[in-house]
Design an enzyme around this catalytic site. Structure first.
Site, PDB file in Angstrom:
ATOM      1  N   LYS A  72      -9.813  -2.205   1.784  1.00 35.69           N
ATOM      2  CA  LYS A  72      -9.534  -1.063   2.667  1.00 35.69           C
ATOM      3  C   LYS A  72     -10.296   0.196   2.234  1.00 35.69           C
ATOM      4  O   LYS A  72     -10.768   0.961   3.073  1.00 35.69           O
ATOM      5  CB  LYS A  72      -8.038  -0.764   2.701  1.00 35.69           C
ATOM      6  N   ARG A 110       2.612  -4.733  17.917  1.00 34.08           N
ATOM      7  CA  ARG A 110       3.943  -5.290  18.211  1.00 34.08           C
ATOM      8  C   ARG A 110       4.656  -4.336  19.137  1.00 34.08           C
ATOM      9  O   ARG A 110       5.075  -3.255  18.707  1.00 34.08           O
ATOM     10  CB  ARG A 110       4.771  -5.373  16.923  1.00 34.08           C
ATOM     11  N   HIS A 162     -10.957  -2.329  11.555  1.00 33.64           N
ATOM     12  CA  HIS A 162      -9.876  -3.193  11.065  1.00 33.64           C
ATOM     13  C   HIS A 162      -9.712  -4.335  12.079  1.00 33.64           C
ATOM     14  O   HIS A 162      -8.762  -4.356  12.849  1.00 33.64           O
ATOM     15  CB  HIS A 162      -8.605  -2.338  10.974  1.00 33.64           C
ATOM     16  N   ASP A 185      -9.843  -9.733   8.859  1.00 30.82           N
ATOM     17  CA  ASP A 185      -9.295  -8.395   8.625  1.00 30.82           C
ATOM     18  C   ASP A 185     -10.255  -7.240   8.920  1.00 30.82           C
ATOM     19  O   ASP A 185      -9.839  -6.213   9.419  1.00 30.82           O
ATOM     20  CB  ASP A 185      -8.817  -8.298   7.165  1.00 30.82           C
ATOM     21  N   SER A 235      -1.727  -3.709  10.369  1.00 31.59           N
ATOM     22  CA  SER A 235      -1.444  -4.647   9.281  1.00 31.59           C
ATOM     23  C   SER A 235      -0.205  -5.492   9.577  1.00 31.59           C
ATOM     24  O   SER A 235       0.781  -4.990  10.114  1.00 31.59           O
ATOM     25  CB  SER A 235      -1.199  -3.878   7.985  1.00 31.59           C
ATOM     26  N   ALA A 236      -0.284  -6.766   9.194  1.00 30.03           N
ATOM     27  CA  ALA A 236       0.851  -7.693   9.312  1.00 30.03           C
ATOM     28  C   ALA A 236       1.323  -7.895  10.754  1.00 30.03           C
ATOM     29  O   ALA A 236       2.507  -8.071  11.013  1.00 30.03           O
ATOM     30  CB  ALA A 236       1.995  -7.265   8.403  1.00 30.03           C
ATOM     31  N   GLY A 238      -0.461 -10.244  12.627  1.00 28.72           N
ATOM     32  CA  GLY A 238      -0.926 -11.579  12.988  1.00 28.72           C
ATOM     33  C   GLY A 238      -2.421 -11.717  13.210  1.00 28.72           C
ATOM     34  O   GLY A 238      -2.849 -12.630  13.919  1.00 28.72           O
ATOM     35  N   ASN A 274       6.096  -8.740   1.991  1.00 30.36           N
ATOM     36  CA  ASN A 274       4.647  -8.491   1.962  1.00 30.36           C
ATOM     37  C   ASN A 274       3.959  -9.367   0.898  1.00 30.36           C
ATOM     38  O   ASN A 274       2.904  -9.022   0.389  1.00 30.36           O
ATOM     39  CB  ASN A 274       4.369  -7.010   1.689  1.00 30.36           C
ATOM     40  N   SER A 275       4.565 -10.513   0.579  1.00 29.13           N
ATOM     41  CA  SER A 275       3.907 -11.413  -0.382  1.00 29.13           C
ATOM     42  C   SER A 275       2.633 -11.954   0.245  1.00 29.13           C
ATOM     43  O   SER A 275       2.558 -12.141   1.468  1.00 29.13           O
ATOM     44  CB  SER A 275       4.851 -12.550  -0.774  1.00 29.13           C
ATOM     45  N   ARG A 276       1.642 -12.219  -0.601  1.00 29.30           N
ATOM     46  CA  ARG A 276       0.301 -12.507  -0.064  1.00 29.30           C
ATOM     47  C   ARG A 276      -0.378 -13.668  -0.781  1.00 29.30           C
ATOM     48  O   ARG A 276      -0.093 -13.932  -1.939  1.00 29.30           O
ATOM     49  CB  ARG A 276      -0.586 -11.260  -0.251  1.00 29.30           C
ATOM     50  N   THR A 281      -4.563 -12.683  10.958  1.00 33.43           N
ATOM     51  CA  THR A 281      -4.949 -13.931  10.301  1.00 33.43           C
ATOM     52  C   THR A 281      -4.547 -15.129  11.179  1.00 33.43           C
ATOM     53  O   THR A 281      -5.328 -16.066  11.346  1.00 33.43           O
ATOM     54  CB  THR A 281      -4.297 -14.024   8.912  1.00 33.43           C
ATOM     55  N   ARG A 321       0.845  -1.193   0.000  1.00 31.59           N
ATOM     56  CA  ARG A 321       0.000   0.000   0.000  1.00 31.59           C
ATOM     57  C   ARG A 321       0.880   1.243   0.000  1.00 31.59           C
ATOM     58  O   ARG A 321       1.975   1.244   0.542  1.00 31.59           O
ATOM     59  CB  ARG A 321      -0.900   0.026   1.239  1.00 31.59           C
ATOM     60  N   TYR A 372      -1.503  -3.575  -6.493  1.00 30.31           N
ATOM     61  CA  TYR A 372      -1.356  -4.254  -5.204  1.00 30.31           C
ATOM     62  C   TYR A 372      -2.691  -4.268  -4.444  1.00 30.31           C
ATOM     63  O   TYR A 372      -3.399  -3.250  -4.383  1.00 30.31           O
ATOM     64  CB  TYR A 372      -0.267  -3.580  -4.340  1.00 30.31           C
ATOM     65  N   GLY A 373      -2.985  -5.411  -3.814  1.00 29.51           N
ATOM     66  CA  GLY A 373      -4.245  -5.655  -3.104  1.00 29.51           C
ATOM     67  C   GLY A 373      -4.883  -4.439  -2.440  1.00 29.51           C
ATOM     68  O   GLY A 373      -5.947  -3.987  -2.850  1.00 29.51           O
ATOM     69  N   ASN A 418      -1.610 -18.422  22.236  1.00 31.09           N
ATOM     70  CA  ASN A 418      -2.391 -17.210  22.507  1.00 31.09           C
ATOM     71  C   ASN A 418      -3.804 -17.549  22.971  1.00 31.09           C
ATOM     72  O   ASN A 418      -4.494 -16.714  23.557  1.00 31.09           O
ATOM     73  CB  ASN A 418      -2.424 -16.310  21.274  1.00 31.09           C
TER      74      ASN A 418
HETATM   75  O1  SAT Z   1      -3.771  -3.358   2.407  1.00 33.60           O
HETATM   76  S1  SAT Z   1      -3.897  -4.806   2.394  1.00 33.60           S
HETATM   77  O2  SAT Z   1      -5.281  -5.165   2.553  1.00 33.60           O
HETATM   78  O3  SAT Z   1      -3.378  -5.342   1.134  1.00 33.60           O
HETATM   79  C1  SAT Z   1      -3.025  -5.472   3.702  1.00 33.60           C
HETATM   80  C2  SAT Z   1      -3.067  -4.652   4.940  1.00 33.60           C
HETATM   81  O4  SAT Z   1      -2.373  -3.639   5.015  1.00 33.60           O
HETATM   82  O5  SAT Z   1      -3.782  -4.990   5.916  1.00 33.60           O
HETATM   83 MN    MN Z   2      -5.455  -5.434   7.233  1.00 30.00          MN
END
Ligand code: SAT
Ligand code: MN
Length: 625
Positions: A247, A440, A267, A315, A290-291, A293, A407-409, A295, A89, A238-239, A536
């Site tokens: 988003k 984090r 979010h 998400d 984002s990123a 954890g 950031n591979s998805r 998921t 992003r 990009y996604g 967790n």
């Molecule tokens: O923006 S994405 O949905 O591709 C990933 C993220 O930042 O949560």
């Molecule tokens: Mn997200």
């Protein structure tokens, strides 16, 4: 005076419609299309119906052109390598356009550069859009994608129509949202969220195309017009920049709709935990940047017996109180777009099992036997197999650099997850017992604490910070403020948004409890103090016992309720340094509170709802500790 319809037809010009029937579309959609066909000047128009045949046709085209590689090891799975300049992003090129600046961004302190959203005047944004998009689809097909966020026709769902000149984006939209020709009927004369996306690379191309991925990184622009529920995205595939249902719509535009209609677009993951003894199920929502954890937590494999966990969403959550005062959540998405590095059969088997079929892997490495590889999968592939990294070069485990982009998805249908909740598409949503914030935080912040009240929880959420990740363009590991994990996704003035959160609390409502968690605290050697992942669930177990009203397991602290020593089930974990994991270093917390307060005063200024500080004199409590 010309008939509207005639104008529409005139604007369409002689652009052939290669699929679908323009005249069957709702009038508002026809007008929307005509306007953008006139601006973008595509070669042809393709009206999508969401069918299986459509997926086959588009996939075939992408393979022929070299954008997708079929992965032999799996069913219907494909690898895509983007232009390496288009992998995340781009927050610095993301704008919200309104006439009144302060509808979008807070009154920051004088001399301070605001970081809670970027504003442009509607007129200025429009000019930029018109100039960038003029002729941007020349020589390309414009796909028209009708989609629903949330189950089609559901009371909490919303409809969008996305135009795009990328069939990769179309394929991903088909996974991430509900694309169907039924949308047109459900929509009728109603309004929809208008989504326009272009890779920004008209033919003949001006820029060298890398990996058959035409894009325009220098001119990326992601513009939102909340007043007319419109999104225009240019230059990136990009996604988060291009799958506009995610988003852009489900968070930025939806947060504005939610403000107007009295609900919340957040979010957050949504998960259900069933107590296997009592059979009772509780749902929690959790917001992490984002990123961090989300998921992994949503798909957790418990390491202690007693819970059955199922995922509703990983998400985004749309949350609304029902007429009984119960907060209910739906996952507006239809798929998962998860980070791959670090994912394996130990850390997240349920994710691994979700993408064995109908999935797209973007910017990962490939193994010679038609499989995929990324950092963290070292123990799950044949050690001698040849690997090609995400840049298309030969690669070996142990070589410097990354096999896969950080950031591979993966993109896969949520329905493929082995622990998808049977009610994940319930149009009414699931009842929520707890909201959890986190980030984090290598130092100072305990594994878990509970806020004193709804209001205090809003403050805890507003103070969320996290070490930066690869999901956006930020480099280096710095601790960044990410209030409510919404900093990059806010659709309006953050101070007003906090007030909206406070306004959610009403006497006849069952307010969920709120918590803060941190899986990432380290000791003086930089070693994690908590194992994380499946363990967790031990923290979630404590959270749920608190929700059930167990008073005996919590102690008051200056920052909220902490678990009483020994009240988190640590059976089988070996040495856990409880005191270090839960310590509240006084100077750390004084600095942290002052810093957070300064941040909010700087960034939210006069829009900050002061009541949050007044009621929770946290600084004083820490001082008196
Ligand atoms: O923006 S994405 O949905 O591709 C990933 C993220 O930042 O949560
Ligand atoms: Mn997200």
């Amino acid at each position: 005076f010309m008939e509207i319809h005639e104008i529409v037809i005139q604007k369409l010009g002689h652009v052939p419609i290669v699929k679908g029937d323009f005249h069957m579309l709702p009038k508002k959609v026809q007008k929307f299309l005509a306007k953008w066909v006139y601006t973008c000047k595509p070669r042809a128009l393709y009206i999508c119906d969401g069918s299986h045949a459509e997926a086959e046709e588009v996939t075939h085209k992408l393979i022929e052109r070299g954008v997708l590689t079929k992965l032999k090891k799996y069913e219907n799975c494909y690898l895509c390598r983007t232009d390496p300049a288009d992998v995340a992003r781009v927050e610095s090129k993301t704008w919200i356009a309104t006439d009144d600046k302060y509808e979008t961004v807070p009154h920051v302190r004088q001399g301070v550069r605001g970081i809670l959203g970027q504003w442009k005047h509607t007129k200025e944004m429009e000019e930029e859009v018109n100039s960038d998009l003029d002729g941007c689809m020349a020589g390309r097909t414009m796909y028209v994608i009708p989609f629903s966020m949330g189950p089609i026709g559901g009371p909490l769902s919303k409809i969008g129509v996305q135009l795009t000149d990328s069939n990769y984006v179309l394929l991903c939209m088909r996974i991430m949202t509900r694309v169907s020709a039924d949308i047109w009927e459900v929509l009728g004369d109603n309004d929809f969220v208008r989504c326009v996306h272009s890779m920004g690379c008209p033919r003949p191309v001006q820029r060298k195309v890398v990996n058959h991925w035409p894009c325009n990184p220098d001119k990326i622009m992601i513009g939102h017009f909340p007043a007319r529920r419109e999104i225009v995205s240019f230059g990136s595939g990009y996604g988060g920049n291009s799958l506009l249902g995610k988003k852009c719509f489900a968070l930025r535009i939806a947060s504005v709709i939610a403000r107007d209609e009295g609900w919340l677009a957040e979010h957050m993951l949504i998960m259900g935990l069933t107590n296997e003894k009592t059979g009772e199920e509780k749902f929690v929502c959790a917001a992490f940047p984002s990123a961090c954890g989300k998921t992994n937590l949503a798909m957790i494999q418990p390491t202690i017996p007693g819970y059955k966990v199922r995922v509703v969403g990983d998400d985004i959550a749309w949350l609304r109180f029902d007429d009984k005062g119960v907060l209910r959540a739906i996952n507006p998405e239809n798929g998962f777009l998860g980070v791959l590095p670090g994912t394996n059969m130990k850390t997240n088997p349920n994710a691994m099992l979700s993408f064995q079929n109908i999935s797209i892997f973007t910017n990962v490495a490939e193994t010679a036997d038609g499989g995929v590889f990324w950092e963290g999968m070292e123990d799950e592939i044949d050690k001698n197999i040849a690997i090609t990294n995400w840049l298309g070069q030969p690669w070996k485990i142990g070589m410097p650099g990354n096999a896969a982009h950080p950031n591979s998805r993966f993109t896969c249908p949520a329905s493929q997850c082995p622990i998808i909740h049977p009610k994940w598409e319930d149009p009414k949503g699931v009842p929520v017992s707890a909201l959890i914030f986190g980030g984090r935080r290598p130092t100072g912040v305990p594994l878990v604490f509970e806020s004193y009240s709804w209001q205090h929880g809003v403050m805890v959420g507003a103070c969320v910070k996290s070490e930066s990740t690869a999901a956006a363009e930020h480099t280096g590991k710095k601790i960044m403020h990410d209030p409510m994990a919404m900093r990059p996704f806010m659709g309006y003035n953050f101070g007003k948004y906090l007030q909206h959160w406070l306004d959610m609390e009403k006497p006849d409502r069952n307010m969920p409890k709120s918590f803060h968690v941190n899986w990432f605290r380290v000791d003086e050697h930089g070693k994690f103090l908590w194992p994380g992942f499946g363990d967790n669930v031990r923290v979630l177990d404590w959270v749920l016992r608190r929700c059930a009203g167990d008073e005996s397991i919590a102690v008051k602290s200056p920052i909220g309720y902490l678990p009483k020593k020994g009240s988190i089930d640590l059976t089988g974990l070996g040495d856990i340094k409880w005191d270090e994991l839960f310590s509240l270093p006084k100077h750390y917390w004084l600095d942290d509170m002052r810093e957070s307060k300064l941040f909010l005063e700087d960034q939210v200024g006069t829009d900050f709802p002061q009541v949050i500080w007044e009621t929770h004199a946290q600084e004083k409590r820490i001082e008196e500790q």
